[in-house]
Design an enzyme around this catalytic site. Structure first.
Site, PDB file in Angstrom:
ATOM      1  N   ASP A 101       0.806  -1.221   0.000  1.00  0.00           N
ATOM      2  CA  ASP A 101       0.000   0.000   0.000  1.00  0.00           C
ATOM      3  C   ASP A 101       0.844   1.278   0.000  1.00  0.00           C
ATOM      4  O   ASP A 101       0.408   2.336   0.491  1.00  0.00           O
ATOM      5  CB  ASP A 101      -0.986  -0.026   1.165  1.00  0.00           C
ATOM      6  N   ASP A 157      -7.204  -4.391  -4.323  1.00  0.00           N
ATOM      7  CA  ASP A 157      -6.863  -3.044  -3.842  1.00  0.00           C
ATOM      8  C   ASP A 157      -5.601  -2.488  -4.503  1.00  0.00           C
ATOM      9  O   ASP A 157      -5.450  -1.286  -4.661  1.00  0.00           O
ATOM     10  CB  ASP A 157      -6.616  -3.043  -2.327  1.00  0.00           C
TER      11      ASP A 157
HETATM   12  N1  GLY Z   1      -6.999  -1.671   1.165  1.00  0.00           N
HETATM   13  C1  GLY Z   1      -7.714  -2.259   2.234  1.00  0.00           C
HETATM   14  C2  GLY Z   1      -9.143  -1.913   2.253  1.00  0.00           C
HETATM   15  O1  GLY Z   1      -9.718  -1.446   1.291  1.00  0.00           O
HETATM   16  O2  GLY Z   1      -9.753  -2.128   3.281  1.00  0.00           O
END
Ligand code: GLY
Length: 377
Positions: A101, A157
């Site tokens: 992330d 994601d």
């Molecule tokens: N990227 C983690 C979520 O969307 O909760």
């Protein structure tokens, strides 16, 4: 500058919502400062930077501040955003604890700073973050490893992290980063997205052979279900990969994801639940999914023909209007705007609560409608 031909009533609603957002975020900026907010407790944000500096949402407050700076030109927002960015340096240096992330964390902070202020240190931070993301590439399977613990997985994601690599390869990083990002997007189309327009959340790979070995449930209801924030990542992420590469397959994938999302949301008056395939009862909403999908639809609308735009723009506006009709807390004394955000289906403590990324996407969505947004991705 307004990008869309909007009815006067829609324009008035968007302007009114912007005024409310602006009033509330102005007070929040004074209270929250360079903290890293996530979910408020009793109307107050705690500082995640003290508790978990590498937490994936720690960039979103910076993103809100940069959007506010861009829209208002008030320096205080930029100054506070810069402090958030500087605090994140320790996370970048730590290496341990940081996962895929990196885009969510540094596009909203260092890269935004570089884009708006041309700061050389911020550029270097963004490039460091991009290099770390590139280092997670799995040649067998062709994807970025999502998390550090557990099996080797790719998740939907991650499409939102790819713009960090597209940006980095354009401004002096390794040109191969763009190819790595495209390989990941291709793998996502093959194994994460489903042909009907829905999406898996998690796909498990054998890192030695690259074979896809499982598609378990994730933050949605369960295996084979349809976690709505994941669906919104699919729309927005694929539209962004199209923006940076011009590859038609990404635009088509974004459209399939959009059509699936719009059809399901319309069945429920554009109120979005945590999972489109969860049982009818109990009803658990996820306003973050609705806000993110609205932004993805508005991004998609920028890349389609004039004939096609109306569908995506009007669906985005319907989603945002439902949010402002039902799910906003405009009390300036309390932190958090969008109520009923849900991090995951199976954990009551972070279900139907305000979550920082819901507010980010609500702000971005309204600014997009008004043509005042800044492309953070
Ligand atoms: N990227 C983690 C979520 O969307 O909760």
């Amino acid at each position: 500058m307004e990008k869309y031909q909007l009815d006067e009533s829609v324009l008035n609603w968007a302007k009114d919502t912007w005024e409310k957002l602006s009033a509330k975020l102005s007070e929040e900026e004074k209270r929250v400062g360079s903290s890293m907010p996530y979910i408020p407790v009793n109307g107050r944000y705690e500082d995640m930077g003290e508790k978990a500096l590498t937490w994936w949402t720690n960039g979103f407050w910076g993103g809100i501040l940069w959007q506010m700076y861009h829209a208002t030109k008030e320096e205080r927002y930029a100054e506070t955003a810069r402090k958030v960015e500087e605090r994140l340096d320790k996370a970048l240096e730590a290496y341990e604890g940081v996962d895929h992330d990196l885009g969510f964390m540094w596009l909203h902070t260092a890269v935004a700073d570089y884009r708006l202020k041309q700061d050389a240190v911020s550029k270097a931070r963004g490039l460091h973050a991009a290099a770390l993301l590139a280092s997670r590439f799995q040649p067998m399977g062709g994807f970025f490893k999502a998390w550090n613990q557990g099996p080797t997985v790719a998740i939907i994601d991650c499409l939102m992290n790819l713009p960090l690599l597209y940006w980095g390869s354009e401004i002096g990083g390794n040109p191969s980063w763009k190819q790595l990002a495209m390989t990941h997007a291709d793998t996502a189309m093959e194994h994460i997205l489903r042909p009907d327009g829905s999406s898996n959340h998690i796909v498990v790979f054998d890192p030695k052979t690259g074979e896809c070995i499982d598609k378990p449930g994730g933050q949605g209801y369960g295996k084979g279900s349809s976690w709505t924030r994941g669906q919104s990542w699919a729309i927005y992420g694929m539209a962004l990969s199209y923006r940076y590469t011009g590859k038609d397959a990404y635009l088509d994938a974004a459209k399939r994801s959009a059509h699936y999302f719009i059809a399901n949301a319309a069945m429920n008056d554009f109120d979005v639940v945590i999972d489109f395939r969860a049982p009818k009862e109990p009803v658990y909403y996820d306003t973050t999914a609705a806000a993110c999908a609205a932004c993805g639809l508005l991004e998609l609308a920028e890349h389609v023909t004039e004939y096609e735009k109306e569908l995506y723009v009007s669906a985005a506006i319907k989603l945002l209007q439902r949010l402002t009709e039902r799910f906003c807390n405009w009390n300036v004394e309390e932190d958090g705007i969008l109520t009923h955000g849900s991090a995951r289906y199976d954990r009551a403590s972070d279900r139907e609560v305000p979550i920082i990324y819901g507010d980010y996407f609500l702000l971005e969505g309204i600014l997009r409608v008004l043509g005042k947004d800044f492309l953070i991705w």
